[in-house]
Design a protein around this motif. Structure first.
Motif, PDB file in Angstrom:
ATOM      1  N   CYS A  27       4.605 109.334  19.783  1.00 29.85           N
ATOM      2  CA  CYS A  27       4.237 108.655  18.545  1.00 29.85           C
ATOM      3  C   CYS A  27       5.428 107.817  18.107  1.00 29.85           C
ATOM      4  O   CYS A  27       6.548 108.328  17.989  1.00 29.85           O
ATOM      5  CB  CYS A  27       3.870 109.673  17.463  1.00 29.85           C
ATOM      6  N   GLY A  28       5.204 106.532  17.867  1.00 31.88           N
ATOM      7  CA  GLY A  28       6.284 105.637  17.446  1.00 31.88           C
ATOM      8  C   GLY A  28       6.769 105.908  16.038  1.00 31.88           C
ATOM      9  O   GLY A  28       7.856 105.483  15.660  1.00 31.88           O
ATOM     10  N   THR A  29       5.987 106.639  15.249  1.00 31.39           N
ATOM     11  CA  THR A  29       6.351 106.906  13.864  1.00 31.39           C
ATOM     12  C   THR A  29       7.133 108.206  13.715  1.00 31.39           C
ATOM     13  O   THR A  29       8.228 108.221  13.177  1.00 31.39           O
ATOM     14  CB  THR A  29       5.086 106.947  12.972  1.00 31.39           C
ATOM     15  N   CYS A  30       6.571 109.322  14.233  1.00 28.76           N
ATOM     16  CA  CYS A  30       7.229 110.625  14.036  1.00 28.76           C
ATOM     17  C   CYS A  30       7.919 111.145  15.291  1.00 28.76           C
ATOM     18  O   CYS A  30       8.647 112.122  15.237  1.00 28.76           O
ATOM     19  CB  CYS A  30       6.236 111.651  13.511  1.00 28.76           C
ATOM     20  N   GLY A  31       7.667 110.512  16.459  1.00 26.45           N
ATOM     21  CA  GLY A  31       8.325 110.924  17.692  1.00 26.45           C
ATOM     22  C   GLY A  31       7.676 112.096  18.403  1.00 26.45           C
ATOM     23  O   GLY A  31       8.202 112.577  19.405  1.00 26.45           O
ATOM     24  N   ALA A  32       6.538 112.573  17.906  1.00 26.78           N
ATOM     25  CA  ALA A  32       5.855 113.715  18.534  1.00 26.78           C
ATOM     26  C   ALA A  32       5.367 113.338  19.930  1.00 26.78           C
ATOM     27  O   ALA A  32       4.966 112.200  20.168  1.00 26.78           O
ATOM     28  CB  ALA A  32       4.678 114.164  17.677  1.00 26.78           C
ATOM     29  N   GLU A  33       5.420 114.286  20.858  1.00 23.62           N
ATOM     30  CA  GLU A  33       4.841 114.082  22.185  1.00 23.62           C
ATOM     31  C   GLU A  33       3.364 114.420  22.107  1.00 23.62           C
ATOM     32  O   GLU A  33       2.981 115.500  21.643  1.00 23.62           O
ATOM     33  CB  GLU A  33       5.527 114.977  23.222  1.00 23.62           C
ATOM     34  N   LEU A  34       2.526 113.473  22.556  1.00 19.99           N
ATOM     35  CA  LEU A  34       1.085 113.611  22.428  1.00 19.99           C
ATOM     36  C   LEU A  34       0.423 113.534  23.787  1.00 19.99           C
ATOM     37  O   LEU A  34       0.849 112.777  24.650  1.00 19.99           O
ATOM     38  CB  LEU A  34       0.537 112.493  21.532  1.00 19.99           C
ATOM     39  N   GLU A  35      -0.620 114.327  23.972  1.00 24.48           N
ATOM     40  CA  GLU A  35      -1.391 114.323  25.209  1.00 24.48           C
ATOM     41  C   GLU A  35      -2.724 113.631  24.971  1.00 24.48           C
ATOM     42  O   GLU A  35      -3.384 113.872  23.955  1.00 24.48           O
ATOM     43  CB  GLU A  35      -1.640 115.749  25.685  1.00 24.48           C
ATOM     44  N   VAL A  36      -3.117 112.764  25.900  1.00 21.87           N
ATOM     45  CA  VAL A  36      -4.405 112.090  25.815  1.00 21.87           C
ATOM     46  C   VAL A  36      -5.487 113.078  26.259  1.00 21.87           C
ATOM     47  O   VAL A  36      -5.476 113.544  27.397  1.00 21.87           O
ATOM     48  CB  VAL A  36      -4.431 110.822  26.698  1.00 21.87           C
ATOM     49  N   LEU A  37      -6.407 113.414  25.344  1.00 23.74           N
ATOM     50  CA  LEU A  37      -7.499 114.336  25.665  1.00 23.74           C
ATOM     51  C   LEU A  37      -8.730 113.592  26.149  1.00 23.74           C
ATOM     52  O   LEU A  37      -9.510 114.125  26.937  1.00 23.74           O
ATOM     53  CB  LEU A  37      -7.865 115.171  24.438  1.00 23.74           C
ATOM     54  N   ALA A  38      -8.936 112.367  25.646  1.00 27.27           N
ATOM     55  CA  ALA A  38     -10.079 111.549  26.034  1.00 27.27           C
ATOM     56  C   ALA A  38      -9.694 110.082  25.891  1.00 27.27           C
ATOM     57  O   ALA A  38      -8.925 109.725  25.008  1.00 27.27           O
ATOM     58  CB  ALA A  38     -11.283 111.865  25.169  1.00 27.27           C
ATOM     59  N   ALA A  39     -10.228 109.253  26.787  1.00 28.83           N
ATOM     60  CA  ALA A  39      -9.921 107.827  26.753  1.00 28.83           C
ATOM     61  C   ALA A  39     -10.943 107.049  25.921  1.00 28.83           C
ATOM     62  O   ALA A  39     -10.596 106.117  25.219  1.00 28.83           O
ATOM     63  CB  ALA A  39      -9.851 107.273  28.170  1.00 28.83           C
ATOM     64  N   GLU A  40     -12.210 107.394  26.021  1.00 29.24           N
ATOM     65  CA  GLU A  40     -13.273 106.713  25.270  1.00 29.24           C
ATOM     66  C   GLU A  40     -14.181 107.719  24.605  1.00 29.24           C
ATOM     67  O   GLU A  40     -14.922 108.409  25.300  1.00 29.24           O
ATOM     68  CB  GLU A  40     -14.088 105.814  26.208  1.00 29.24           C
ATOM     69  N   PRO A  41     -14.185 107.860  23.306  1.00 30.28           N
ATOM     70  CA  PRO A  41     -13.238 107.238  22.383  1.00 30.28           C
ATOM     71  C   PRO A  41     -11.868 107.910  22.508  1.00 30.28           C
ATOM     72  O   PRO A  41     -11.794 109.085  22.913  1.00 30.28           O
ATOM     73  CB  PRO A  41     -13.848 107.498  21.006  1.00 30.28           C
ATOM     74  N   PRO A  42     -10.810 107.189  22.180  1.00 27.39           N
ATOM     75  CA  PRO A  42      -9.460 107.757  22.346  1.00 27.39           C
ATOM     76  C   PRO A  42      -9.241 108.970  21.446  1.00 27.39           C
ATOM     77  O   PRO A  42      -9.591 108.962  20.279  1.00 27.39           O
ATOM     78  CB  PRO A  42      -8.527 106.611  21.953  1.00 27.39           C
ATOM     79  N   GLU A  43      -8.693 110.034  22.050  1.00 29.63           N
ATOM     80  CA  GLU A  43      -8.410 111.265  21.307  1.00 29.63           C
ATOM     81  C   GLU A  43      -7.069 111.818  21.770  1.00 29.63           C
ATOM     82  O   GLU A  43      -6.811 111.925  22.963  1.00 29.63           O
ATOM     83  CB  GLU A  43      -9.515 112.296  21.547  1.00 29.63           C
ATOM     84  N   LEU A  44      -6.211 112.148  20.813  1.00 27.53           N
ATOM     85  CA  LEU A  44      -4.883 112.675  21.104  1.00 27.53           C
ATOM     86  C   LEU A  44      -4.724 114.056  20.494  1.00 27.53           C
ATOM     87  O   LEU A  44      -5.346 114.379  19.494  1.00 27.53           O
ATOM     88  CB  LEU A  44      -3.807 111.751  20.513  1.00 27.53           C
ATOM     89  N   ASP A  45      -3.856 114.864  21.103  1.00 20.64           N
ATOM     90  CA  ASP A  45      -3.475 116.155  20.547  1.00 20.64           C
ATOM     91  C   ASP A  45      -1.999 116.361  20.858  1.00 20.64           C
ATOM     92  O   ASP A  45      -1.443 115.692  21.725  1.00 20.64           O
ATOM     93  CB  ASP A  45      -4.310 117.285  21.153  1.00 20.64           C
ATOM     94  N   THR A  46      -1.372 117.280  20.152  1.00 17.93           N
ATOM     95  CA  THR A  46       0.030 117.585  20.408  1.00 17.93           C
ATOM     96  C   THR A  46       0.181 118.104  21.830  1.00 17.93           C
ATOM     97  O   THR A  46      -0.575 118.971  22.260  1.00 17.93           O
ATOM     98  CB  THR A  46       0.532 118.638  19.396  1.00 17.93           C
ATOM     99  N   ALA A  47       1.142 117.555  22.556  1.00 19.56           N
ATOM    100  CA  ALA A  47       1.361 117.962  23.945  1.00 19.56           C
ATOM    101  C   ALA A  47       1.847 119.408  23.990  1.00 19.56           C
ATOM    102  O   ALA A  47       2.624 119.829  23.136  1.00 19.56           O
ATOM    103  CB  ALA A  47       2.379 117.044  24.605  1.00 19.56           C
ATOM    104  N   PRO A  48       1.395 120.172  24.986  1.00 22.59           N
ATOM    105  CA  PRO A  48       1.862 121.561  25.102  1.00 22.59           C
ATOM    106  C   PRO A  48       3.346 121.597  25.451  1.00 22.59           C
ATOM    107  O   PRO A  48       3.856 120.732  26.161  1.00 22.59           O
ATOM    108  CB  PRO A  48       1.019 122.125  26.246  1.00 22.59           C
TER     109      PRO A  48
END
Length: 56
Positions: A27-48
């Motif tokens: 994340c460019g704002t908070c720096g959290a590492e995020l995992e892509v869960l779905a591409a369409e529609p786009p869905e993110l979650d905190t990376a393990p």
């Protein structure tokens, strides 16, 4: 390019057109590492967190 919301801070995260499920982004704002869960529609979650196995 598509956009998804960061689950940590709610900011928009830009995703490139060929993003893949399982890809790790920052994340460019908070720096959290995020995992892509779905591409369409786009869905993110905190990376393990990676766990050390200490040679086991």
């Amino acid at each position: 390019m598509s956009e998804a919301d960061c689950p940590e801070c709610g900011a928009g995260v830009d995703l490139h057109d060929d993003v893949e499920v399982g890809e790790i982004l920052d994340c460019g704002t908070c720096g959290a590492e995020l995992e892509v869960l779905a591409a369409e529609p786009p869905e993110l979650d905190t990376a393990p967190e990676l766990e050390e196995d200490w040679g086991e």
